[in-house]
Design an enzyme around this catalytic site. Structure first.
Site, PDB file in Angstrom:
ATOM      1  N   ASP A  98     101.704 -16.867 -40.210  1.00 51.43           N
ATOM      2  CA  ASP A  98     103.109 -17.061 -39.868  1.00 51.43           C
ATOM      3  C   ASP A  98     103.791 -17.727 -41.060  1.00 51.43           C
ATOM      4  OD1 ASP A  98     105.462 -17.463 -38.201  1.00 51.43           O
ATOM      5  OD2 ASP A  98     104.068 -17.345 -36.504  1.00 51.43           O
ATOM      6  N   ASP A 201     109.118 -16.004 -39.745  1.00 52.21           N
ATOM      7  CA  ASP A 201     109.769 -16.754 -38.679  1.00 52.21           C
ATOM      8  C   ASP A 201     111.262 -16.968 -38.919  1.00 52.21           C
ATOM      9  OD1 ASP A 201     109.284 -18.660 -36.335  1.00 52.21           O
ATOM     10  OD2 ASP A 201     110.288 -19.998 -37.746  1.00 52.21           O
ATOM     11  N   GLU A 258     111.030 -11.691 -37.914  1.00 51.02           N
ATOM     12  CA  GLU A 258     111.683 -12.085 -36.664  1.00 51.02           C
ATOM     13  C   GLU A 258     113.174 -12.036 -36.953  1.00 51.02           C
ATOM     14  OE1 GLU A 258     111.741 -15.609 -33.283  1.00 51.02           O
ATOM     15  OE2 GLU A 258     111.673 -16.178 -35.376  1.00 51.02           O
ATOM     16  N   HIS A 321     105.080 -15.723 -27.930  1.00 58.05           N
ATOM     17  CA  HIS A 321     104.952 -17.145 -27.583  1.00 58.05           C
ATOM     18  C   HIS A 321     106.290 -17.809 -27.274  1.00 58.05           C
ATOM     19  CE1 HIS A 321     106.218 -17.083 -31.685  1.00 58.05           C
ATOM     20  NE2 HIS A 321     106.434 -18.376 -31.660  1.00 58.05           N
ATOM     21  N   ASP A 322     107.383 -17.083 -27.464  1.00 54.48           N
ATOM     22  CA  ASP A 322     108.711 -17.644 -27.184  1.00 54.48           C
ATOM     23  C   ASP A 322     109.311 -17.083 -25.902  1.00 54.48           C
ATOM     24  OD1 ASP A 322     108.772 -19.121 -29.542  1.00 54.48           O
ATOM     25  OD2 ASP A 322     109.631 -17.447 -30.690  1.00 54.48           O
TER      26      ASP A 322
HETATM   27  C1  GLC Z   1     110.766 -18.901 -34.126  1.00 54.61           C
HETATM   28  C2  GLC Z   1     109.433 -19.168 -33.478  1.00 54.61           C
HETATM   29  C3  GLC Z   1     109.599 -20.273 -32.476  1.00 54.61           C
HETATM   30  C4  GLC Z   1     110.072 -21.495 -33.205  1.00 54.61           C
HETATM   31  C5  GLC Z   1     111.300 -21.221 -34.069  1.00 54.61           C
HETATM   32  C6  GLC Z   1     111.481 -22.295 -35.067  1.00 54.61           C
HETATM   33  O1  GLC Z   1     111.708 -18.432 -33.234  1.00 54.61           O
HETATM   34  O2  GLC Z   1     108.926 -18.007 -32.926  1.00 54.61           O
HETATM   35  O3  GLC Z   1     108.432 -20.526 -31.769  1.00 54.61           O
HETATM   36  O4  GLC Z   1     110.369 -22.494 -32.275  1.00 54.61           O
HETATM   37  O5  GLC Z   1     111.209 -20.031 -34.784  1.00 54.61           O
HETATM   38  O6  GLC Z   1     110.523 -22.203 -36.082  1.00 54.61           O
END
Ligand code: GLC
Ligand code: CA
Length: 553
Positions: A98, A201, A258, A321-322
């Site tokens: 990540d 991310d 993402e 995971h979100d």
């Molecule tokens: C992304 C991750 C999440 C995290 C955020 C801040 O959205 O998937 O889990 O809280 O970024 O890094």
């Protein structure tokens, strides 16, 4: 479309903290992943993405990194990781890390140095602004986890720093070329170690609309959602192109972004041939705000794939995971069963693009049924959901119920390996509660049952990789079928072969006319086996919640 090595791969997301604990401290670890590599081999996984395992205070579960060059001792050591990479390679499984570079941890040495000398070199790695008590803040943006994005700079009463996530996640200033260079150096250091690539991310946040300014308030806290700023920020492409050129492109690395809020005209730049990323996640269904229906789900994913057709590859998910568990979100409660879990799996898995499975999805893990107390959960985003619900007039019980549906912790409860103590996840005390459904839903009970959800995923992967059909699944055209038919989710994949995916997403049977006859049933979620299915006409009746994947004449 130019062919790339990742086009035909199947990926799996590991949330290491909850995957498998080998030393009894209640926290999953790298050795746990190594121990389970054959599990992935058997399932047919090619790429493993690990949520962050770098040194971190874990304020946001590792998405707050205090040392980009080391592994948090709770997860293991660099040597463990090297072993994971090497053992993965033996099994043709690539490890994807990540990449969290919109922000770091407030415990990172860069931030500590910035606090010590805000006007010095490291002060410029962040967004630090002058601010005196009583004066308005530099802007009214609301952080993703609630509250202002501005926080007092430790040791400086007259300064604030920007954090669009948690206050322990100060944003890095990408406008500063020195910072960018540090980031690229770090990325290449990892790629040199032998990882296959990165999941990137929150990357859309690296470009801020400057100078800081207010947007109309969208809640009565007087603040504004980050999306309002992002819609107006432009120029992110320069950063992303530079990053890709300095790093990923040199290594033919796999990168999955993402990405939210990208504009139509940016798509080829993001995921086209030699785009900034190999692919990006399709979040279109996750973003639906209305009450979920099969038609809404269908329209979202179909639109997303029609939009990128001929341009590039999306990465398909039903959860991560979100998000709460996909089966709990996309399948109506009264219809939740192994059969519908399989149906949902096939629908998203056989779309064009790269399928991702989130840990536990392959055994049909579900959301929590209820939450009794805020303290049962862990996530730093819970408080904002809860408080906002109370503020909107919900009772305490209703607010907790909302968390049982919405909290990110639904996806973070430990993997359910067996019906034994702690679901077989740890011999110690698990860091987060085990979902009580583990006695029914666990891997041990599914591995020898050919009708289990787990076996269905295995079959699905095998089908996608079957040399007879692979090129059609990977490069075949995506053509929606009877798009307007209520509660039917159906599409063609047309390449060397003509394949159809047909899902009757309702509790009544449904009759449809096919464009030609069925040659062969490749996969179903009903007892009708591929061998005893015969169709003489092009009209077929799909039973309630029936899924059929068929090769057409
Ligand atoms: C992304 C991750 C999440 C995290 C955020 C801040 O959205 O998937 O889990 O809280 O970024 O890094
Ligand atoms: Ca451990």
């Amino acid at each position: 479309m130019e062919k790339k090595w990742w086009h035909n791969k199947v990926a799996y997301q590991i949330y290491p903290k909850s995957f498998y604990d080998t030393n009894g401290d209640g926290i999953g670890d790298i050795n746990g992943v190594i121990e389970k590599l054959d599990y992935f081999k058997e399932l047919g996984i090619d790429i493993l993405w690990l949520s962050p395992i770098y040194c971190s205070p874990l304020a946001d579960q590792g998405y707050d990194i205090s040392d980009y060059y080391n592994i948090d001792p709770r997860f293991g050591t660099l040597e463990d990781l090297d072993r994971l990479i090497a053992e993965g390679k033996k099994r043709n499984i690539g490890i994807v890390m990540d990449l969290v570079v919109n922000h770091c941890s407030d415990e990172h040495e860069w931030f500590k140095k910035a606090c010590a000398d805000p006007d010095g070199e490291y002060g410029k790695f962040f967004y630090i602004e002058n601010h005196k008590d009583g004066e308005p803040l530099p802007c009214n943006w609301r952080s993703y986890f609630g509250g202002s994005v501005w926080e007092k700079l430790p040791g400086h009463d007259d300064k604030v720093y920007l954090h669009v996530f948690h206050k322990k996640q100060p944003d890095l200033n990408w406008e500063n070329p020195k910072l960018r260079k540090e980031i690229y150096k770090m990325i290449n250091w990892w790629l040199d170690r032998g990882i296959a690539g990165f999941r990137i991310d929150a990357i859309i946040n690296i470009k801020k609309k400057l100078p800081f300014s207010d947007y109309p308030a969208d809640r009565d806290d007087g603040m504004t959602s980050m999306n309002n700023m992002l819609a107006e920020a432009s120029g992110i492409g320069e950063f992303l192109d530079e990053m890709a050129t300095e790093t990923f492109r040199k290594y033919q690395a796999f990168s999955v972004g993402e990405v939210f809020n990208e504009k139509d005209e940016e798509l080829p730049l993001f995921i086209g041939n030699d785009g900034y990323f190999s692919t990006m996640f399709d979040f279109s269904a996750e973003l639906i705000e209305e009450e979920m229906t099969p038609d809404l789900y269908k329209n979202a994913i179909f639109k997303a794939h029609e939009r990128v057709e001929g341009i590039g590859f999306l990465s398909n998910i039903i959860e991560n995971h979100d998000e709460p568990r996909g089966v709990s979100r996309f399948i109506p409660k009264d219809a939740l069963s192994d059969a519908t879990k399989k149906m949902l799996a096939a629908i998203y898995f056989l779309l064009p693009g790269i399928p991702f499975i989130y840990q536990g999805q392959e055994i049909g893990m579900e959301n929590l049924d209820s939450v009794n107390d805020l303290n049962e959960l862990d996530d730093c985003a819970n408080a904002d959901i809860y408080e906002n619900a109370i503020h909107e007039g919900l009772s305490k019980e209703q607010a907790l119920q909302l968390l049982a549906e919405k909290s990110r912790d639904n996806a973070r409860t430990p993997f359910q390996w067996s019906d034994g103590a702690n679901a077989g996840f740890t011999t110690g005390k698990p860091w987060l509660m085990i979902n009580p459904k583990y006695t029914d839903i666990n891997f041990a009970s599914q591995k020898d049952d050919p009708n289990s959800v787990w076996h269905f995923y295995k079959d699905l992967i095998a089908l996608r990789k079957n040399p007879e059909y692979e090129s059609t699944f990977v490069y075949g055209k995506f053509i929606p079928f009877l798009k307007r038919q209520h509660n039917l989710i159906a599409y063609n994949r047309v390449g060397d072969k003509h394949i159809m995916v047909l899902a009757n997403f309702q509790k009544d049977a449904q009759t449809i006319s096919l464009p030609s006859k069925i040659k062969k049933v490749l996969l179903t979620n009903v007892s009708k086996t591929p061998d005893n299915f015969s169709s003489t006409s092009t009209e077929i009746v799909l039973s309630p919640y029936e899924l059929l994947v068929v090769e057409m004449v």
